[in-house]
Design a protein around this motif. Structure first.
Motif, PDB file in Angstrom:
ATOM      1  N   VAL A  61      38.244 102.915  -8.195  1.00 45.66           N
ATOM      2  CA  VAL A  61      37.720 101.687  -9.156  1.00 45.66           C
ATOM      3  C   VAL A  61      37.379 100.608  -8.922  1.00 45.66           C
ATOM      4  O   VAL A  61      37.391 100.154  -7.510  1.00 45.66           O
ATOM      5  CB  VAL A  61      39.604 100.885 -10.193  1.00 45.66           C
ATOM      6  N   LEU A  62      35.734 100.406  -9.259  1.00 46.91           N
ATOM      7  CA  LEU A  62      35.186  99.192  -8.638  1.00 46.91           C
ATOM      8  C   LEU A  62      35.694  97.929  -9.748  1.00 46.91           C
ATOM      9  O   LEU A  62      35.430  97.908 -10.783  1.00 46.91           O
ATOM     10  CB  LEU A  62      34.396  99.991  -9.113  1.00 46.91           C
ATOM     11  N   ILE A  63      36.279  97.155  -8.868  1.00 50.00           N
ATOM     12  CA  ILE A  63      35.714  95.266 -10.239  1.00 50.00           C
ATOM     13  C   ILE A  63      34.701  95.029  -9.961  1.00 50.00           C
ATOM     14  O   ILE A  63      34.415  94.716  -8.272  1.00 50.00           O
ATOM     15  CB  ILE A  63      37.233  94.783  -9.406  1.00 50.00           C
ATOM     16  N   GLY A 101      29.333 109.258 -18.319  1.00 45.91           N
ATOM     17  CA  GLY A 101      29.223 110.900 -17.347  1.00 45.91           C
ATOM     18  C   GLY A 101      31.189 111.293 -15.996  1.00 45.91           C
ATOM     19  O   GLY A 101      31.759 112.409 -16.499  1.00 45.91           O
ATOM     20  N   ASP A 102      30.871 110.497 -15.647  1.00 48.95           N
ATOM     21  CA  ASP A 102      31.956 110.354 -14.299  1.00 48.95           C
ATOM     22  C   ASP A 102      32.644 109.388 -14.460  1.00 48.95           C
ATOM     23  O   ASP A 102      33.214 108.962 -13.582  1.00 48.95           O
ATOM     24  CB  ASP A 102      31.679 111.018 -12.720  1.00 48.95           C
ATOM     25  N   SER A 103      32.213 108.493 -14.984  1.00 47.61           N
ATOM     26  CA  SER A 103      32.264 107.064 -15.076  1.00 47.61           C
ATOM     27  C   SER A 103      32.933 106.454 -16.103  1.00 47.61           C
ATOM     28  O   SER A 103      32.018 106.658 -17.708  1.00 47.61           O
ATOM     29  CB  SER A 103      32.052 106.212 -14.197  1.00 47.61           C
ATOM     30  N   VAL A 104      33.717 104.918 -16.403  1.00 40.91           N
ATOM     31  CA  VAL A 104      34.198 104.638 -18.246  1.00 40.91           C
ATOM     32  C   VAL A 104      34.704 102.914 -17.042  1.00 40.91           C
ATOM     33  O   VAL A 104      34.879 102.391 -16.651  1.00 40.91           O
ATOM     34  CB  VAL A 104      35.467 104.860 -17.970  1.00 40.91           C
ATOM     35  N   THR A 134      36.303 105.378 -12.476  1.00 41.93           N
ATOM     36  CA  THR A 134      34.927 106.446 -11.618  1.00 41.93           C
ATOM     37  C   THR A 134      35.749 107.908 -11.122  1.00 41.93           C
ATOM     38  O   THR A 134      36.777 107.200 -10.050  1.00 41.93           O
ATOM     39  CB  THR A 134      34.051 105.898 -11.009  1.00 41.93           C
ATOM     40  N   LYS A 135      35.011 108.539 -11.333  1.00 43.46           N
ATOM     41  CA  LYS A 135      35.618 110.243 -10.792  1.00 43.46           C
ATOM     42  C   LYS A 135      34.052 110.780  -9.704  1.00 43.46           C
ATOM     43  O   LYS A 135      34.208 111.745  -8.878  1.00 43.46           O
ATOM     44  CB  LYS A 135      35.807 111.082 -10.957  1.00 43.46           C
ATOM     45  N   GLY A 136      33.239 109.368  -9.245  1.00 41.52           N
ATOM     46  CA  GLY A 136      32.034 110.092  -8.955  1.00 41.52           C
ATOM     47  C   GLY A 136      32.170 108.883  -6.793  1.00 41.52           C
ATOM     48  O   GLY A 136      32.805 108.873  -6.619  1.00 41.52           O
ATOM     49  N   ASP A 137      30.647 109.535  -6.367  1.00 40.90           N
ATOM     50  CA  ASP A 137      30.748 109.076  -4.938  1.00 40.90           C
ATOM     51  C   ASP A 137      30.290 107.875  -5.462  1.00 40.90           C
ATOM     52  O   ASP A 137      30.123 107.541  -6.464  1.00 40.90           O
ATOM     53  CB  ASP A 137      29.623 109.390  -4.632  1.00 40.90           C
ATOM     54  N   LEU A 138      31.265 106.619  -4.925  1.00 41.18           N
ATOM     55  CA  LEU A 138      31.870 105.234  -5.374  1.00 41.18           C
ATOM     56  C   LEU A 138      29.899 104.431  -4.591  1.00 41.18           C
ATOM     57  O   LEU A 138      29.728 103.554  -4.987  1.00 41.18           O
ATOM     58  CB  LEU A 138      32.532 104.636  -4.538  1.00 41.18           C
ATOM     59  N   LYS A 139      29.807 105.059  -3.908  1.00 49.45           N
ATOM     60  CA  LYS A 139      28.517 104.227  -3.717  1.00 49.45           C
ATOM     61  C   LYS A 139      27.667 103.766  -4.495  1.00 49.45           C
ATOM     62  O   LYS A 139      26.715 103.503  -4.580  1.00 49.45           O
ATOM     63  CB  LYS A 139      28.223 104.692  -1.841  1.00 49.45           C
ATOM     64  N   GLU A 140      27.379 105.822  -4.845  1.00 47.50           N
ATOM     65  CA  GLU A 140      26.276 106.076  -5.851  1.00 47.50           C
ATOM     66  C   GLU A 140      27.117 105.103  -6.871  1.00 47.50           C
ATOM     67  O   GLU A 140      25.537 104.508  -7.833  1.00 47.50           O
ATOM     68  CB  GLU A 140      26.402 107.603  -6.275  1.00 47.50           C
ATOM     69  N   VAL A 141      27.911 105.493  -7.105  1.00 49.47           N
ATOM     70  CA  VAL A 141      28.212 104.558  -8.285  1.00 49.47           C
ATOM     71  C   VAL A 141      27.799 103.030  -8.507  1.00 49.47           C
ATOM     72  O   VAL A 141      27.142 102.561  -9.160  1.00 49.47           O
ATOM     73  CB  VAL A 141      30.152 104.564  -9.356  1.00 49.47           C
ATOM     74  N   SER A 142      28.005 102.104  -7.334  1.00 51.35           N
ATOM     75  CA  SER A 142      28.075 101.202  -7.164  1.00 51.35           C
ATOM     76  C   SER A 142      26.495 100.493  -6.865  1.00 51.35           C
ATOM     77  O   SER A 142      25.997  99.686  -7.830  1.00 51.35           O
ATOM     78  CB  SER A 142      28.586 100.431  -5.757  1.00 51.35           C
ATOM     79  N   GLU A 143      25.546 101.298  -6.430  1.00 57.60           N
ATOM     80  CA  GLU A 143      23.945 101.156  -6.332  1.00 57.60           C
ATOM     81  C   GLU A 143      23.196 101.489  -7.886  1.00 57.60           C
ATOM     82  O   GLU A 143      22.841 100.738  -8.361  1.00 57.60           O
ATOM     83  CB  GLU A 143      23.150 101.814  -5.576  1.00 57.60           C
ATOM     84  N   GLU A 144      24.796 102.546  -9.032  1.00 51.92           N
ATOM     85  CA  GLU A 144      23.540 102.774 -10.442  1.00 51.92           C
ATOM     86  C   GLU A 144      23.813 101.396 -11.356  1.00 51.92           C
ATOM     87  O   GLU A 144      23.460 100.717 -12.064  1.00 51.92           O
ATOM     88  CB  GLU A 144      24.159 104.104 -10.575  1.00 51.92           C
ATOM     89  N   VAL A 145      25.164 100.557 -10.897  1.00 46.95           N
ATOM     90  CA  VAL A 145      24.991  99.343 -12.045  1.00 46.95           C
ATOM     91  C   VAL A 145      24.574  98.658 -11.311  1.00 46.95           C
ATOM     92  O   VAL A 145      23.840  97.618 -12.422  1.00 46.95           O
ATOM     93  CB  VAL A 145      27.067  98.955 -11.416  1.00 46.95           C
ATOM     94  N   THR A 146      24.170  97.926 -10.191  1.00 46.66           N
ATOM     95  CA  THR A 146      23.461  97.422  -9.402  1.00 46.66           C
ATOM     96  C   THR A 146      21.524  97.139 -10.011  1.00 46.66           C
ATOM     97  O   THR A 146      20.625  96.313 -10.381  1.00 46.66           O
ATOM     98  CB  THR A 146      22.861  97.296  -7.925  1.00 46.66           C
ATOM     99  N   LYS A 147      21.114  97.947 -10.759  1.00 46.50           N
ATOM    100  CA  LYS A 147      20.071  98.559 -11.439  1.00 46.50           C
ATOM    101  C   LYS A 147      19.854  97.785 -12.982  1.00 46.50           C
ATOM    102  O   LYS A 147      18.886  97.879 -13.080  1.00 46.50           O
ATOM    103  CB  LYS A 147      20.166 100.049 -10.900  1.00 46.50           C
ATOM    104  N   TYR A 159      38.921 100.138  -5.630  1.00 49.10           N
ATOM    105  CA  TYR A 159      40.339 100.290  -5.474  1.00 49.10           C
ATOM    106  C   TYR A 159      40.156 101.929  -5.291  1.00 49.10           C
ATOM    107  O   TYR A 159      39.162 102.606  -6.171  1.00 49.10           O
ATOM    108  CB  TYR A 159      40.794 100.204  -6.439  1.00 49.10           C
ATOM    109  N   ASP A 160      40.899 101.980  -3.981  1.00 44.08           N
ATOM    110  CA  ASP A 160      40.609 103.303  -3.765  1.00 44.08           C
ATOM    111  C   ASP A 160      41.672 104.525  -3.485  1.00 44.08           C
ATOM    112  O   ASP A 160      42.430 103.599  -1.827  1.00 44.08           O
ATOM    113  CB  ASP A 160      40.230 104.015  -2.522  1.00 44.08           C
ATOM    114  N   ASN A 161      42.995 104.999  -4.473  1.00 46.61           N
ATOM    115  CA  ASN A 161      43.947 105.933  -3.734  1.00 46.61           C
ATOM    116  C   ASN A 161      44.676 104.947  -3.342  1.00 46.61           C
ATOM    117  O   ASN A 161      45.546 104.893  -2.201  1.00 46.61           O
ATOM    118  CB  ASN A 161      43.801 106.985  -2.954  1.00 46.61           C
ATOM    119  N   GLY A 162      44.485 103.335  -3.579  1.00 41.54           N
ATOM    120  CA  GLY A 162      46.051 102.427  -3.163  1.00 41.54           C
ATOM    121  C   GLY A 162      45.322 101.469  -1.971  1.00 41.54           C
ATOM    122  O   GLY A 162      45.933 100.738  -2.236  1.00 41.54           O
ATOM    123  N   SER A 163      44.496 101.624  -1.848  1.00 44.36           N
ATOM    124  CA  SER A 163      43.542 100.831  -1.080  1.00 44.36           C
ATOM    125  C   SER A 163      42.322 100.258  -1.150  1.00 44.36           C
ATOM    126  O   SER A 163      41.441 100.618  -2.842  1.00 44.36           O
ATOM    127  CB  SER A 163      42.933 101.647  -0.246  1.00 44.36           C
TER     128      SER A 163
END
Length: 321
Positions: free
Chosen positions: A28-30, A50-53, A94-107, A196-200
């Motif tokens: 999860v990205l907050i 696709g892979d994120s909600v 998300t189930k995708g790569d966290l970095k890629e999803v984070s970069e996509e959000v900033t666009k 957030y990634d598997n509890g961390s």
């Protein structure tokens, strides 16, 4: 015609949706959603489809759902999200790569005007040049101490001016001037603040770390573990090589100081009994180097000899009478 749901029905439906997402996703990205409009948020949802909600909602409702889900499922990892639900935030599952999803959000950032009372997220600098405004508008520039001149019937700014500093509130004069100049200095979108990634839970800056950065940090950690292990004489995998070497040094020291010996210590004892062996070893290298350097010189001398013999064979000299 669709039947309008009551607040209680909407809450139940929201609970089911959030619990379903908590079961399906472990990442999860907050993100902060300040000044993000509904159309902009819809475009972000489309871009991540696709892979994120993207899920928005009241923090109190989200906290309640997470607590109930943790109690029913027995998975308390998602409770780590509760301290992060402060302010106007949204959750990006998300189930995708966290970095890629984070970069996509900033666009998906949209330019916005400077509204009165808004805290400036960046410095606003008015560039020099012709503004296209008639001379009657010079009062705005005079109030803000912006140097101008009249050029061809229009107001021209002479030098760049820092109109608003980051963190300051936008005043009415600044907002009016930027609106007249058609400058939209700010841009807003979802800003990822935590991951957030598997509890961390960690900062999004961690996603920018390269493989070399990870190796370097891992090496620093291993050295710290080895140092601590050696200091308290507690064996670990990191300290084991150093412990073996130190142990070998101790055994070697005992063998040198006593008559006890073992194969690896015999050579050391021989050197200690006859130090001249060190001189033989060290002197051999310069001698070999001198021999190797003398060999090419001898070859060069040999190459010059045939030229002298060829002069004698001719039988006369240019200086003979």
């Amino acid at each position: 015609m669709a039947i309008k749901q009551t607040k209680a029905q909407k809450k139940v439906q929201y609970d089911k949706k959030l619990c379903s997402l908590l079961d399906q996703y472990s990442q999860v990205l907050i993100a902060i959603a300040d000044n993000v409009g509904s159309n902009q948020l819809q475009n972000i949802r489309k871009g991540l489809r696709g892979d994120s909600v993207v899920l928005m909602g009241k923090n109190t409702l989200i906290r309640r759902c997470i607590r109930l889900h943790a109690e029913n499922s027995g998975n308390a990892n998602y409770l780590n999200l509760l301290p992060l639900l402060v302010g106007n935030v949204g959750l990006i599952f998300t189930k995708g790569d966290l970095k890629e999803v984070s970069e996509e959000v900033t666009k998906y950032k949209v330019g916005a005007p400077a509204r009165v009372g808004l805290v400036a997220p960046i410095d606003v600098i008015v560039p020099p040049g012709n503004t296209g405004l008639d001379p009657s508008q010079t009062s705005f520039f005079q109030v803000l101490n912006i140097p101008t001149k009249i050029n061809k019937g229009t107001v021209e700014i002479i030098t760049p001016v820092e109109l608003i500093k980051k963190g300051d509130k936008v005043g009415s004069s600044e907002a009016a001037l930027l609106a007249k100049l058609g400058i939209r200095p700010f841009s807003y979108g979802l800003v990822v603040t935590s991951v957030y990634d598997n509890g961390s839970v960690f900062s999004p800056e961690v996603l920018d770390l390269t493989e070399d950065d990870r190796i370097e940090k891992f090496a620093v950690g291993v050295s710290m573990v080895a140092s601590l292990s050696l200091a308290i004489s507690y064996p670990t995998v990191a300290a084991a090589p150093h412990m073996f070497i130190n142990g070998y040094k101790n055994v070697l020291a005992v063998a040198v100081a006593t008559e006890y010996s073992f194969p690896l210590a015999k050579k050391v004892k021989e050197y200690l009994k006859d130090p001249s062996k060190f001189a033989v070893v060290t002197a051999a290298a310069p001698v070999a180097a001198a021999d190797s350097s003398a060999a090419p010189a001898a070859k060069e001398e040999k190459k010059e000899e045939p030229e002298e013999e060829s002069d004698e064979d001719i039988g006369f000299s240019l200086f003979d009478d």
